[in-house]
Scaffold this active site. Structure first.
Site, PDB file in Angstrom:
ATOM      1  N   THR B  82      59.532  15.775  72.323  1.00 21.18           N
ATOM      2  CA  THR B  82      60.115  16.428  73.502  1.00 21.18           C
ATOM      3  C   THR B  82      59.037  17.284  74.183  1.00 21.18           C
ATOM      4  O   THR B  82      57.977  17.521  73.607  1.00 21.18           O
ATOM      5  CB  THR B  82      61.332  17.294  73.096  1.00 21.18           C
ATOM      6  OG1 THR B  82      60.878  18.340  72.237  1.00 21.18           O
ATOM      7  CG2 THR B  82      62.378  16.459  72.362  1.00 21.18           C
ATOM      8  N   LYS B 211      45.503  24.203  72.428  1.00 21.91           N
ATOM      9  CA  LYS B 211      44.875  23.216  71.551  1.00 21.91           C
ATOM     10  C   LYS B 211      43.882  23.896  70.601  1.00 21.91           C
ATOM     11  O   LYS B 211      43.776  23.514  69.430  1.00 21.91           O
ATOM     12  CB  LYS B 211      44.205  22.126  72.384  1.00 21.91           C
ATOM     13  CG  LYS B 211      45.240  21.260  73.115  1.00 21.91           C
ATOM     14  CD  LYS B 211      44.613  20.376  74.183  1.00 21.91           C
ATOM     15  CE  LYS B 211      45.679  19.561  74.921  1.00 21.91           C
ATOM     16  NZ  LYS B 211      45.150  18.927  76.139  1.00 21.91           N
TER      17      LYS B 211
END
Lengths: 328, 328
Positions: B82, B211
């Site tokens: 999602t 990240k």
């Protein structure tokens, strides 16, 4: 975890130094080069052996042979790092067979046995329920085999191509940068220790071709031999050819290429745009993989060197330990 | 092997298409997006669901919620794809927790739960004896986490830096190549679908920072949050700054960097030599790792895209299957 180490040249000593520098809980219980060996179930004193070897002495007892270490020492994994023989793969091939038959895992940096006898060795490893790992045989420190087999699992590889030989890449880099002739750049590479006295193995593309055969047979489901590789080296390249390429924002690299669907394996000098990720400088290696899901991926790193090769060997050792080491 | 798929947007449909195109022996027994769902122990007809969704219909029954799929479907691995929520990581975080507590492996492409709650989720996975995999959260198709964790096992990472955001890289590439202003290049990126209507998440370096946090916490043994990342975006860069860099055979890239030993996480525009392997064009991602044994390695590839993300997810699925799937 206990390992037996065959080969105590540059790579073997690189592994010994890495094991000494790091706390990896790996004991060396057997060790041999072509002249002498040691077997010690309690763990060999690597610092002492390194010191002795580096002062010009033997690594062990002349009465202990590599065969003794392989067949008599008590270890989980044979680490085979002797020099590559591309004609017969011996004596490494016999040692690897003997270890697999003893249900010992094998990690090797030796291109000979993997290029010449992979199907037989893979079957033998499977029959005996042990791992056979060879990351160090291709592109030194680049974890290419790990990345493709594991990271790209589920992908189909349409094409794999790249710079597999650091010596050639150094020569081509210097010819382009300084306008040197092939002979001048080769002489410079020799002075720096990047090229052998007899550079045939590198500059004729044999080394790159062997790496293609290994990749084709081990991770691309092909059945090839060195004779299947179309091969052209860099010895006839002129500074003028490089200048012409430069005029078009390109350069020339010795490219090894596999196209699995077409059964093609090829090593040849190729004109390539300077902006392409494969255009690396100096002794680097670089490989581009075209995968159906992942698209185009490029891996760049050092293709040779004792510490870099040790990195690949140790990666394989820890891979095996994480999954399965009998009796430890 | 049976999976439950949460999320049927671009990534979820990319996975469905890849499963249909390849014979991987993976059945989808549960599937839901935020509006509807299906549970079918015999295996969902993905071709029919894709066709229905692509003609504007729902993916399933409005009476079946994501929670129903997570808690009631019969599956081995939850595939959670999602959209990322970087504030709360919900609802993905709750779904992942519930699956792990049911002793189900989890594979996710969702940066939220991994960036915000990795230590908790790792502990939960370990307690329940299942895998938690997240290759797709960083750099799309590049198998960076596999390569570092497995291929470079035994190495100490001194520094990791690179181009983590394809949108910024596209804008900077176009500014340098065509002399465009930031606003012009952004408009072009929007037209091509590389930038969102609100580009803040990309151009302010938030995506890259997330990240870095994921890599720091999951493979570099650090304990960081988004607030620990020094962050400067690209919105104030001028064509003049890029011209100045070009004059010195350099260019400017938005570089994310981690120096584990110094506790540094940083995202900022940096001047970098054009010959550096990190200087990639367009929407590519590229990461350089400095490892003590392997030396400097660079990985280049597509950082986004439905098929590319599916590649990473499927790599994780097959990794788990190779090692351990209970009941299959």
């Amino acid at each position: 975890m206990r390992i037996a180490l065959l080969g105590f040249g540059s790579v073997g000593r690189g592994i010994a130094r890495a094991l000494l520098a790091k706390d990896l809980d790996i004991a060396v219980t057997g060790l041999a080069d072509s002249r002498s060996g040691i077997i010690d179930a309690a763990g060999i004193d690597l610092a002492a052996v390194l010191a002795q070897k580096e002062s010009g002495g033997p690594c062990g007892n002349p009465g202990v042979s590599p065969t003794d270490v392989v067949t008599k020492a008590d270890y989980d994994i044979l680490v085979e790092v002797t020099p590559t023989n591309v004609e017969t793969a011996e004596p490494a091939l016999s040692h690897i067979r003997a270890a697999l038959r003893r249900h010992k895992h094998v990690v090797t940096s030796n291109k000979g046995p993997i290029a010449l006898a992979y199907p037989e060795l893979r079957a033998l490893a499977n029959e005996n329920g042990v791992f056979l790992k060879y990351e160090a045989t291709v592109c030194g420190a680049i974890p290419l085999i790990h990345a493709i087999k594991e990271g790209l699992a589920g992908n189909t590889i349409a094409r794999l191509y790249g710079v597999f030989n650091g010596t050639c890449n150094y020569i081509l880099t210097r010819m382009a940068a300084e306008g040197l002739t092939y002979e001048q750049a080769l002489a410079e590479a020799r002075e720096l220790g990047y090229a052998e006295a007899d550079p045939t193995y590198d500059v004729e593309g044999i080394d790159a071709a062997i790496k293609l055969v290994i990749l084709a047979n081990t991770i691309l489901d092909m059945h090839t031999t060195l004779d299947d590789v179309e091969r052209t080296g860099i010895t006839l390249l002129t500074p003028e050819a490089l200048h012409l390429a430069e005029d078009q924002d390109c350069t020339i690299r010795l490219i090894g290429e596999i196209v699995p669907g077409a059964g093609v394996l090829r090593v040849s000098p190729r004109i390539i745009a300077k902006t392409h990720p494969l255009v690396v400088e100096g002794t680097l290696n670089a490989v581009t993989v075209e995968a159906d899901l992942a698209g185009e991926l490029t891996f760049i790193g050092k293709g040779a060197g004792s510490t870099e090769t040790a990195s690949a060997v140790i990666g394989d050792l820890l891979y095996i330990r994480e999954r399965h080491v009998q009796g430890s």
